[in-house]
Design an enzyme around this catalytic site. Structure first.
Site, PDB file in Angstrom:
ATOM      1  N   HIS A 119     -15.137 -25.679 -22.472  1.00 26.84           N
ATOM      2  CA  HIS A 119     -14.057 -24.668 -22.482  1.00 26.84           C
ATOM      3  C   HIS A 119     -13.397 -24.600 -23.847  1.00 26.84           C
ATOM      4  O   HIS A 119     -13.250 -23.529 -24.438  1.00 26.84           O
ATOM      5  CB  HIS A 119     -13.018 -25.038 -21.417  1.00 26.84           C
ATOM      6  N   HIS A 129      -8.501 -16.985 -22.997  1.00 31.30           N
ATOM      7  CA  HIS A 129      -8.729 -17.305 -21.581  1.00 31.30           C
ATOM      8  C   HIS A 129      -9.215 -16.089 -20.804  1.00 31.30           C
ATOM      9  O   HIS A 129      -8.856 -14.962 -21.100  1.00 31.30           O
ATOM     10  CB  HIS A 129      -7.445 -17.864 -20.958  1.00 31.30           C
TER      11      HIS A 129
END
Lengths: 366, 81
Positions: A119, A129
């Site tokens: 991530h 995001h």
């Protein structure tokens, strides 16, 4: 997906990274392997390459730090914020910091380093995001097993929007997140659990509370990190306050959020012959558990803990009108709710007939 | 132990304020006078967070919103730089 505001990106595709320090929770070898796996998630779907270097001027510097570590974004101790990263650019640009006060693991236990690193590397490459709960770039932590992990289509779209397609002649694609009100929605498995109803699909589960209008949608790994994706059948054993979930010839026992020790076990424990390699659906009612396999079903006596003689029988003979393979089934107020494809049939167990037919996702308030 | 004097409402308010400041650029108000307009800003910012996570956009810190705020996560903001 979203790109970081200002659309920062690396002007080159061959990037270097340096592991500046390590956490004592894992061996150096484990950390280096997990970091390499995490970079591979992105190099597999883009023209980017990542090479580890020991010299000071790596593009992406990876370190473990605690509390205030001089970048105006202090960590907060165990849990909460796990890590952060900086957008592409010189100096601190691209760097990744992990909170040294977390417990970093290479298992389903919190927190597995792999999904967090993969991530954060997305941020190092210019992604912000994603609001897609199945995407790697979703802000909240969820365990992913590096050995089975496949990057979500949303993330592939994001990284390719920045750096273009991979050089792979066959463009890689990834899974997408099911949407509750898609009229084609089908379920893998359904079970009740302490008054709630869980609807399993791929690596996700909808959790429906009887009184609240709210339906929670999460990754299965959020509740049970050690369960595999793609559950095929599930039922609740009310007397023992357990649910049993099945995939292939294996099954697990869950008590609330806890996975029982000693599982997975082999379904032959129930008395299935070796010809049965998977269960389509299962439901328990009044001390009997019904297992649906293709167009037949088996009945298991919970008391004697043995498969009853005279089975398998034809589903349609015992449940008139249920003439398709069963994807999922659960029981509610003496009705068996059978789900096949995007439709469900409510079967009155005592009247022995179908009383209602409808769209499967009606159960998700669609 | 020194029992935390903060009431559950106070604690929840801190969770919300802290989360929105960190991840949704809620301005840090310091002066009393500014606090009046602050409530509107908090409601709008909270709705932005609820929209991002697909929650009901109530503008109120209901249980599903607080539960989302308690989940372990990445420290990078969900919007803005």
């Amino acid at each position: 997906f979203m790109r970081t505001p200002g659309n920062p990106k690396w002007e080159k595709t061959q990037l270097t990274y340096r592991i500046v320090n390590y956490t004592p929770n894992l061996t150096r070898t484990d950390i280096e392997a997990l970091i390499e796996e995490a970079f591979k998630v992105w190099s597999d779907v883009s023209p980017l390459t990542f090479n580890r270097t020991l010299d000071k001027e790596a593009d992406i510097q990876i370190s473990f730090a605690r509390k205030d570590h001089g970048d105006n974004s202090p960590f907060d101790g165990p849990d909460g914020i796990l890590a952060h990263a900086f957008q592409p650019g010189p100096g601190i640009g691209g760097d990744v910091h992990f909170d040294a006060e977390e417990t970093w693991t290479k298992t389903p236990e919190n927190y597995n380093l792999f999904p967090v690193a993969a991530h954060e590397f997305g941020h190092s490459l210019g992604l912000a995001h994603s609001s897609d709960p199945g995407a790697l770039m979703y802000p909240n932590y969820a365990f992913s097993d590096p050995s089975t992990y496949t990057l979500h289509q949303d993330d592939i779209n994001g990284i390719q929007a920045i750096y273009g397609p991979s050089s792979n002649p066959v463009q890689p694609t990834g899974p997408t997140t099911p949407t509750a009100c898609d009229p084609r929605l089908t379920f893998d498995a359904i079970t009740t659990l302490r008054g709630e109803t869980l609807f399993f699909k791929d690596k996700y589960v909808w959790r429906k509370h009887p009184r609240l209008r709210m339906i929670e949608f999460n990754l299965i790994s959020l509740y049970w990190p050690s369960l595999p994706n793609g559950i095929q059948a599930a039922y609740e054993d009310f007397d023992r306050d357990l649910i049993f979930v099945f995939k292939g010839t294996q099954y697990w026992a869950l008590s609330g959020y806890d996975t029982q020790q000693g599982y997975p076990k082999h379904i032959s424990n129930y008395g299935f012959p070796s010809s049965v390699q998977a269960i389509d659906a299962a439901v328990s009612y009044r001390g009997k558990t019904y297992f649906f396999v293709n167009y037949q079903f088996w009945r298991y006596d919970d008391q004697s803990q043995s498969m009853e003689p005279g089975y398998p029988q034809s589903i349609e003979e015992f449940f008139p009108g249920i003439n398709s393979r069963v994807d999922a089934v659960f029981q509610e107020n003496s009705f068996f709710l059978f789900f096949s494809g995007p439709r469900y049939h409510a079967f009155d167990f005592h009247a022995r007939r179908i009383t209602r037919v409808g769209k499967s996702n009606r159960w998700l308030n669609c | 132990f020194p029992v935390s004097s903060a009431s559950p409402e106070e604690k929840n308010r801190n969770i919300v304020q802290n989360y929105l400041e960190k991840f949704y650029q809620l301005p840090r108000y310091t002066y009393k006078s500014e606090r009046k307009s602050k409530t509107n800003v908090i409601v709008e910012t909270l709705k932005r967070m609820q929209r991002f996570f697909g929650l009901n956009e109530t503008g109120k810190p209901n249980e599903e919103t607080l539960e989302m705020m308690r989940k372990p996560r990445c420290g990078v903001p969900d919007s803005g730089g």
